[in-house]
Write an enzyme that holds these catalytic residues in place. Structure first.
Site: not given
Length: 212
Positions: A32, A36, A100, A103
């Protein structure tokens, strides 16, 4: 086709599904984090190329309109990632876990396929499918930024207070944001992140002012 399926399995493993007996089982938080960063890089490059004559401030605003917790959660729902995510969360569509996981999926794709492939996928399958860039360009959805401009023009003082966290759905953290203008509390909002709580509270204030 994936080259290394283990990355994707990890991307869809939420920590709530990992028990004490599975202490060697890895979940998706590291992916995650990576995803990101990759998404930020892709969006930054995309906007830099698309708007060669715009300022840094414009690019930053556009990036925040595309990449935010709400948009990532909505994309994850529309991609039906809840069908793949291993978790013990009852109402996963109402939780940030799906965003999440999205990501984490991008992080897994980067490790498996590299940056160029991931960038091409994100632009063609995510940006061009889920975002109306012209609409975002013409509309400002950064309510906190709008409110700050309004208050500054009126020469008022504004404070965003965060009152710690409260238990939320599935024991997730809930941030509470209180906006005070000239030392008077004018709005309160809750969200799973401090940033989103401030945006929600700012929207309440702007709507109460009948500003569109």
């Amino acid at each position: 086709m994936p080259k290394n399926i283990k990355y994707y399995r990890k991307a869809f493993t939420h920590k709530s599904s990992v028990t004490s007996s599975d202490k060697h089982k890895q979940y998706n938080e590291r992916l995650e984090f990576l995803g990101d960063c990759i998404i930020d890089a892709i969006i930054a490059d995309y906007l830099f190329q698309k708007y060669p004559n715009e300022s840094e401030g414009f690019l930053t605003k556009m990036k925040s309109k595309i990449v935010n917790r709400k948009s990532l959660n909505q994309i994850a729902v529309q991609l039906h990632l809840d069908s793949y995510l291993q978790s013990n969360i009852a109402n996963v569509k109402e939780n940030d876990a799906l965003g999440n996981a999205f990501e984490a999926l991008i992080g897994a794709m980067y490790l498996d396929k590299g940056f160029d492939f991931t960038k091409q996928y994100f632009i063609s399958k995510i940006i061009e499918r889920f975002f109306d860039i012209s609409f975002l360009e013409a509309n400002d959805t950064n309510y906190k930024s709008q409110l700050l401009e309004i208050v500054q023009k009126k020469k008022q003082t504004i404070v965003f207070d965060s009152e710690g966290v409260e238990p939320g759905p599935e024991n997730s953290s809930q941030f509470v944001s209180i906006i005070k203008i000239d030392n008077v509390a004018v709005a309160t909002a809750k969200a799973s992140t401090k940033k989103e709580a401030e945006q929600r509270a700012s929207k309440i204030v702007i709507e109460s002012m009948n500003i569109h």
